[in-house]
Write an enzyme that holds these catalytic residues in place. Structure first.
Site, PDB file in Angstrom:
ATOM      1  N   HIS A 314     102.670  25.189  12.969  1.00 41.38           N
ATOM      2  CA  HIS A 314     101.751  26.088  12.258  1.00 41.38           C
ATOM      3  C   HIS A 314     100.306  25.646  12.309  1.00 41.38           C
ATOM      4  CE1 HIS A 314     104.769  28.603  10.179  1.00 41.38           C
ATOM      5  NE2 HIS A 314     105.515  27.508  10.289  1.00 41.38           N
ATOM      6  N   LYS A 494      91.612  32.681   0.866  1.00 38.26           N
ATOM      7  CA  LYS A 494      92.463  31.769   1.641  1.00 38.26           C
ATOM      8  C   LYS A 494      92.185  30.360   1.145  1.00 38.26           C
ATOM      9  CE  LYS A 494      90.395  33.442   5.387  1.00 38.26           C
ATOM     10  NZ  LYS A 494      91.519  33.820   6.183  1.00 38.26           N
ATOM     11  N   ARG A 495      93.014  29.378   1.525  1.00 33.84           N
ATOM     12  CA  ARG A 495      92.717  28.005   1.137  1.00 33.84           C
ATOM     13  C   ARG A 495      91.316  27.616   1.590  1.00 33.84           C
ATOM     14  NH1 ARG A 495      96.297  24.263  -0.553  1.00 33.84           N
ATOM     15  NH2 ARG A 495      94.365  23.251  -1.136  1.00 33.84           N
ATOM     16  N   LYS A 500      87.939  27.032   8.139  1.00 34.63           N
ATOM     17  CA  LYS A 500      87.965  28.456   7.775  1.00 34.63           C
ATOM     18  C   LYS A 500      86.550  28.975   7.491  1.00 34.63           C
ATOM     19  CE  LYS A 500      92.635  28.091   5.804  1.00 34.63           C
ATOM     20  NZ  LYS A 500      93.466  29.080   6.510  1.00 34.63           N
ATOM     21  N   THR A 601      97.511  35.111   8.090  1.00 35.45           N
ATOM     22  CA  THR A 601      98.391  36.219   7.708  1.00 35.45           C
ATOM     23  C   THR A 601      97.674  37.120   6.705  1.00 35.45           C
ATOM     24  OG1 THR A 601      99.421  34.665   6.181  1.00 35.45           O
ATOM     25  CG2 THR A 601     100.651  35.209   8.173  1.00 35.45           C
ATOM     26  N   LYS A 605      97.377  41.364   6.050  1.00 35.21           N
ATOM     27  CA  LYS A 605      97.522  42.051   4.756  1.00 35.21           C
ATOM     28  C   LYS A 605      96.315  42.940   4.489  1.00 35.21           C
ATOM     29  CE  LYS A 605     100.091  38.049   3.295  1.00 35.21           C
ATOM     30  NZ  LYS A 605      99.966  36.691   2.740  1.00 35.21           N
TER      31      LYS A 605
HETATM   32  C1  26V Z   1      99.728  20.081   6.035  1.00 27.86           C
HETATM   33  C2  26V Z   1      99.245  19.164   5.174  1.00 27.86           C
HETATM   34  C3  26V Z   1      99.122  17.802   5.618  1.00 27.86           C
HETATM   35  C4  26V Z   1      98.237  16.981   4.743  1.00 27.86           C
HETATM   36  C5  26V Z   1      98.529  17.211   3.290  1.00 27.86           C
HETATM   37  C6  26V Z   1      98.358  18.620   2.891  1.00 27.86           C
HETATM   38  C7  26V Z   1      98.918  19.540   3.864  1.00 27.86           C
HETATM   39  C8  26V Z   1      99.107  20.815   3.499  1.00 27.86           C
HETATM   40  C9  26V Z   1      99.606  21.727   4.381  1.00 27.86           C
HETATM   41  C10 26V Z   1      99.905  21.358   5.650  1.00 27.86           C
HETATM   42  C11 26V Z   1     100.405  22.334   6.596  1.00 27.86           C
HETATM   43  C12 26V Z   1      99.484  23.434   6.743  1.00 27.86           C
HETATM   44  C13 26V Z   1      99.969  24.325   7.782  1.00 27.86           C
HETATM   45  C14 26V Z   1      99.645  25.734   7.460  1.00 27.86           C
HETATM   46  O1  26V Z   1      99.650  26.186   6.333  1.00 27.86           O
HETATM   47  N1  26V Z   1      99.395  26.469   8.506  1.00 27.86           N
HETATM   48  C15 26V Z   1      99.124  27.864   8.388  1.00 27.86           C
HETATM   49  O2  26V Z   1     100.332  28.540   8.701  1.00 27.86           O
HETATM   50  C16 26V Z   1     100.178  29.939   8.610  1.00 27.86           C
HETATM   51  C17 26V Z   1     101.536  30.542   8.842  1.00 27.86           C
HETATM   52  O3  26V Z   1     101.948  30.325  10.142  1.00 27.86           O
HETATM   53  C18 26V Z   1      99.149  30.422   9.607  1.00 27.86           C
HETATM   54  O4  26V Z   1      98.984  31.800   9.434  1.00 27.86           O
HETATM   55  C19 26V Z   1      97.816  29.722   9.379  1.00 27.86           C
HETATM   56  O5  26V Z   1      96.901  30.073  10.378  1.00 27.86           O
HETATM   57  C20 26V Z   1      98.044  28.226   9.376  1.00 27.86           C
HETATM   58  O6  26V Z   1      96.852  27.547   9.010  1.00 27.86           O
END
Ligand code: 26V
Length: 754
Positions: A314, A494-495, A500, A601, A605
Site C-alpha cells: 500500500h 486525509k491523514r 500529501k 480512496t 469518494k
Molecule cells: C505504516 C506505518 C508505519 C510507521 C508507523 C505508522 C504507520 C502507519 C501506517 C502505515 C501504513 C500506511 C499505508 C497506507 O495507509 N497506505 C494507503 O493505502 C491506501 C489503500 O490502499 C491507499 O489508497 C493510499 O494511497 C495509501 O497511502
C-alpha cells in the site's frame, strides 16, 4: 419483514417504555439489539476456499445505518423512528464510532469486508480490538492534542465468542480472546465476520493524554493502534501486537480447518490469506511453525503457506516498508527465529542477489521481502502504483517473479459512500437510470445521457447546496464556526503527511489572503476545509496543522478578508466527518507529490458525490483523469517519472524555487509578524526553514502550477451549469471505483474462493 413488533418488545423489555417514549440513546440500543439478532440468524457464505483478510486496521465507521442498509431495513427503520419522533440520523448520533483504523489502508479493509459479504463470498477479517483506537484529536491553542478515543461501551457491536488461543511470547504464554463483529452482506442473506483479538484484562484508559506503560504487554497490547514508536518500547510493542494478531489468527485458521475435517496438508486448497501491507507478515513464519508442529515437513509447510498467502503493498514510502531487527523478533517470539533463518536461507540459495534478501547483513528482517518470496501474489493498489513497484521500488523482485505481480485498483463501497451518506443524490440517480446501479455500479454510466439535461443539472446543484448547508450546520454546532454555505467548498480530508502536501494548499490560502489584502478579490467566496490527524510523533505534520490553525485564526479575525476566504480545520476528522464533508464538497484536493500516493480512496469518494478533482497525476487520480477526461478534472504538477528522476539524481533544490518572485512572499508569510503574533515562533520558523531549504516532498516544485490551476477551477465554478455537468460526468464515471469491482477482481485473479 416488519420490525416494529420486535422493536416494541425490546423497548418494553429493556426500559418498560413504548418506542415513542424512548430517548435517542434508548432507541439506538434497541436497534443495536435488533440488528445483532438479525445478523446472528444469517449463515456464513459457503465456498471451497475461505479468505482470511489480515489487517492491523479496519476503519469501520459507525455500523448501525450500514447494517440496516445491508439488511434491507434502512427505510423502514427511518420511517418508524420518524413516527416515534426521532430519525435514523438522530439515533445514529448516539453511536460511538469504532476506532480501529488510521487512514486509507484501514478504510479500504472496511470497504472490502462490505463488498466481500455483498458478493456472497466466504471471507472474514482478522485484526486487533484496540480499546482507545488511534486517538481523539482536540484542537487547542492552535495545536493538535491527543486523547484516548474509547468506543467500547457496555453494549457494542462486539460479539463475545468464548474462543481463546494462547500466544507463545518470549516472556511466556498470553491469552488472546476473540471478539467478532458481524458483517451482513447487502442484497444477500449471508454474513461474514470481523475477528478481533484482545487481551484478557485490558488496561483502563490513561488518566490524561495517550501515554501509557508500553512495557505492560499483558494489559496494554490492545490499548492503542500504532502506539508512538519513536522509542524502542513503542517499536517492540508494535511487534508484540503484530505477532499476537497473526499467531491467534493462524490458530483460528487451523481450528476452522479441523472443524471442517480438512487435513492441514490441503490447507492452501481451502484457505486464502490476504496480507494487508506488512503489519501481518509474521503470519508466514507463524503458520509455517504451527504446520511443522502438526507434523508437516518444512517443504510441505512452506508449500501450503506460499500457496495460501497473498500480499498487498500500500505504500512506496521507504519508512513504511517495515523491517525489524532480529533481536526484536527474538525477544517477542524466539520460536520464529529458526524459521525466519530457514526462509532466508532458502531464498538466498535460489537468489543470491543481496537486494532480495529477507535478512540483511545487519540481521534486520525485511518483512516485504519475506512476503514476496513466500506469497503467490503481490499486488499494488492502482495502475501507476503497480507500475512503479514493478519498474522501480520492487524491480529486482518483479524481474525474478514477473507473474506474481499484479494490479488491483482500489475501490470504495458506494453503499456507505453514496447511498447512505448522500441519499438525495442516490434518489436522483434512481430517477435517471433506475435502481440497478445499486447492485451494478457500472450502470452509473447511464447518467451520461443527462449531461445536457438542464433540469437534472439544476437538481444536482440543489442537492449539493443542501448538503453544503447541512455541513455548515454541523460545523456550527460542533465547532461554533460560521461558514458561508454558498461559498466554493474546497476540501482536503486525509491523514496529515508531507507527501500529501497540505502545506502546498496552505500556500494557496496565503496567496489568496495576500491578494484580498491587496484588493484583488476572488470571483466568489472560497472556503478551504482541512480534515487531518497527524501521527503524535510526527513533528513536521503537527507544525503544518499549527500553520493551518494560525491561518484560520488570522482570517477569521479579519473583516476585510473573511467575506471572501475562510479556512477551517475540522476537529477529529474521522469516518463520520467524511460522511458529512464528502457530499458537500465542490473541489476535491488530491495533490500528493506524483509517485507518492499509492492510490488514494478519498479521491474516489469525492468523485462519486459530484466533486470535481484538482490533483496531480498520482495514484488512482491517473485512472480518474482517464475516465472523466481533461474537461472534468484539474490536473497539474510534475509527472511521476520526473519526480522519480529528481530523487534518483538529487536534482531538486528547494531554495531555487523559493527565490522565485511568485513563491518567496508566500513562504515568507509563514514567519510574518501577523502569523508570529498568533502562533508559536519556533514551530513556524522550523516549518519555514524546512520548506525553503529541504521541502522533501517538493511542494515548491508544483506550487505555481497548483495556484494557477486552482484559480482556473475557482473561475470555472462560476459557470454553474458547466460545473454541474463536470460533477455529473464524475458521478457517471465513478462506477469503476466500486469496491465490488475490486473484490470481484481479487477473487477472480487471486483468491478463487469458488
Ligand atoms: C505504516 C506505518 C508505519 C510507521 C508507523 C505508522 C504507520 C502507519 C501506517 C502505515 C501504513 C500506511 C499505508 C497506507 O495507509 N497506505 C494507503 O493505502 C491506501 C489503500 O490502499 C491507499 O489508497 C493510499 O494511497 C495509501 O497511502
Amino acid at each position: 419483514m416488519d420490525i416494529q413488533p420486535r422493536l416494541q418488545a425490546i423497548t418494553r423489555e429493556r426500559y418498560q417504555l413504548e418506542p415513542s417514549q424512548c430517548d435517542d440513546g434508548q432507541l439506538y440500543h434497541a436497534l443495536l439489539q435488533l440488528t445483532q439478532e438479525l445478523c446472528r440468524h444469517r449463515a456464513a457464505p459457503q465456498g471451497k476456499r475461505k479468505l482470511y483478510y489480515f489487517s492491523a486496521e479496519f476503519l469501520m465507521g459507525k455500523l448501525l445505518s450500514n447494517n440496516l442498509l445491508a439488511l434491507g431495513l434502512y427505510d423502514q427503520a427511518d420511517a418508524l423512528l420518524k413516527q416515534w419522533g426521532s430519525s435514523l440520523a438522530n439515533v445514529e448520533e448516539m453511536e460511538p464510532e469504532p476506532s480501529l483504523g488510521n487512514g486509507g489502508l484501514g478504510r479500504l479493509a472496511a470497504c472490502f469486508l462490505d463488498s466481500i459479504a455483498a458478493l456472497g463470498l466466504s471471507g472474514d477479517g482478522v485484526g486487533l480490538n484496540y480499546h482507545y483506537g488511534l486517538f481523539r484529536q482536540v484542537l487547542k491553542e492552535n495545536c493538535q492534542q491527543e486523547l484516548p478515543n474509547p468506543w467500547i461501551g457496555e453494549e457494542s457491536w462486539l460479539i463475545p465468542t468464548g474462543t481463546t488461543f494462547t500466544v507463545p511470547f518470549g516472556f511466556g504464554p498470553m491469552k488472546a480472546v476473540l471478539w467478532d463483529i458481524a458483517i451482513p452482506g447487502a442484497h444477500t442473506d449471508v454474513a461474514n465476520r470481523l475477528h478481533l483479538f484482545d487481551v484478557e484484562h485490558p488496561a483502563p484508559a490513561p488518566e490524561s493524554g495517550i501515554d501509557f506503560d508500553k512495557t505492560d504487554i499483558a494489559h496494554c497490547l490492545t490499548s492503542f493502534l500504532y502506539p508512538d514508536d519513536s522509542d524502542e518500547a513503542g517499536r517492540l510493542l508494535r511487534v508484540y501486537q503484530q505477532y499476537f494478531m497473526v499467531s491467534a489468527g493462524a490458530q483460528l485458521i487451523l481450528k476452522e480447518l479441523d472443524e471442517k475435517g480438512i487435513d492441514p496438508r490441503q490447507l492452501c486448497e481451502h484457505v486464502a490469506i490476504q496480507i494487508n501491507d506488512t503489519h501481518p507478515s509474521m503470519i508466514i513464519p507463524e503458520l509455517t511453525r504451527l504446520l511443522l508442529e502438526r507434523g508437516l515437513s518444512m517443504d510441505e509447510a512452506l508449500h501450503q503457506v506460499a500457496h495460501a498467502c497473498a500480499y498487498t503493498n500500500h505504500t512506496i514510502l521507504a519508512e513504511a516498508l517495515e523491517k525489524w531487527p532480529m533481536s526484536f523478533l527474538r525477544q517477542v517470539a524466539p520460536q520464529l527465529e529458526p524459521i525466519l533463518r530457514e526462509l532466508d536461507r532458502r531464498a538466498k540459495a535460489v537468489f543470491p542477489d543481496p537486494r532480495l534478501a529477507i535478512i540483511d547483513g545487519h540481521d534486520t528482517v525485511h518483512m516485504a521481502h519475506m512476503d514476496i518470496h513466500y506469497s503467490y501474489s503481490v499486488n499494488g493498489v492502482a495502475a501507476l502504483h503497480t507500475e512503479i513497484l514493478r519498474k522501480a521500488e520492487l524491480k529486482p523482485f518483479a524481474d525474478v517473479y514477473p507473474d506474481k505481480f499484479n494490479n488491483k485498483t482500489n475501490g470504495i463501497t458506494l453503499r456507505r459512500w453514496l447511498e447512505a451518506c448522500n441519499p438525495r443524490l442516490a434518489e436522483l440517480i434512481d430517477e435517471c437510470v433506475g435502481q440497478g446501479w445499486r447492485t451494478d455500479p457500472s450502470r452509473l454510466e447511464g447518467l451520461m445521457d443527462y449531461a445536457g439535461d438542464g433540469a437534472v443539472l439544476s437538481r444536482l446543484l440543489e442537492i449539493k447546496s443542501e448538503n453544503k448547508i447541512a455541513l455548515c450546520r454541523a460545523l456550527r454546532r460542533r465547532q461554533g464556526l460560521r461558514i458561508d454555505h454558498d461559498s466554493l467548498l474546497d476540501i482536503q480530508a486525509k491523514r496529515l503527511h508531507e507527501y500529501k502536501r497540505q502545506q502546498m494548499n496552505a500556500l494557496y490560502v496565503i496567496r489568496k489572503y495576500l491578494e484580498i489584502k491587496a484588493g484583488h478579490l476572488p470571483p466568489h467566496p472560497i472556503t478551504v476545509i482541512f480534515g487531518a490527524k497527524a501521527a503524535p510523533a510526527y513533528v513536521m505534520a503537527k507544525r503544518i496543522i499549527h500553520l493551518i490553525l494560525c491561518l484560520q485564526r488570522l482570517i477569521d479575525a479579519d473583516p476585510q478578508v473573511n467575506p471572501w476566504l475562510h479556512v477551517v480545520m475540522v476537529e477529529n476528522y474521522n469516518v463520520s466527518w467524511a460522511e458529512r464533508l464528502i457530499p458537500a464538497c465542490d473541489l476535491s484536493e488530491q495533490i500528493s507529490l506524483a509517485s507518492k500516493e499509492a492510490s488514494g480512496t478519498g479521491n474516489m469518494k469525492f468523485m462519486a458525490n459530484g466533486a470535481v478533482t484538482i490533483g496531480t497525476m498520482d495514484g488512482a487520480n491517473v485512472e480518474i483523469a482517464h475516465l472523466v477526461g481533461q474537461d472534468n478534472i484539474y490536473t497539474f504538477g510534475a509527472s511521476s517519472d520526473h519526480v522519480i528522476g529528481l530523487y534518483a539524481h538529487g536534482g531538486y533544490h528547494a531554495w531555487q524555487y523559493y527565490e522565485r518572485s511568485g513563491i518567496k512572499p508566500l513562504v515568507d508569510f509563514i514567519i510574518s509578524p501577523q502569523l508570529l503574533a498568533i502562533g508559536n515562533d519556533a514551530d513556524l520558523r522550523a516549518l519555514w526553514t524546512d520548506m525553503k531549504e529541504k521541502d522533501w516532498f517538493m511542494a515548491l516544485l508544483d506550487v505555481e502550477d497548483y495556484i494557477a490551476t486552482k484559480d482556473r477551477a475557482v473561475l470555472d465554478y462560476g459557470n454553474r451549469s458547466a460545473w454541474a455537468r463536470k460533477a455529473l460526468v464524475n458521478i457517471a464515471k465513478s462506477g469503476f471505483f466500486s469496491s465490488d469491482r475490486t473484490i470481484a477482481q481479487y477473487n477472480q485473479d487471486i483468491w478463487h474462493l469458488g
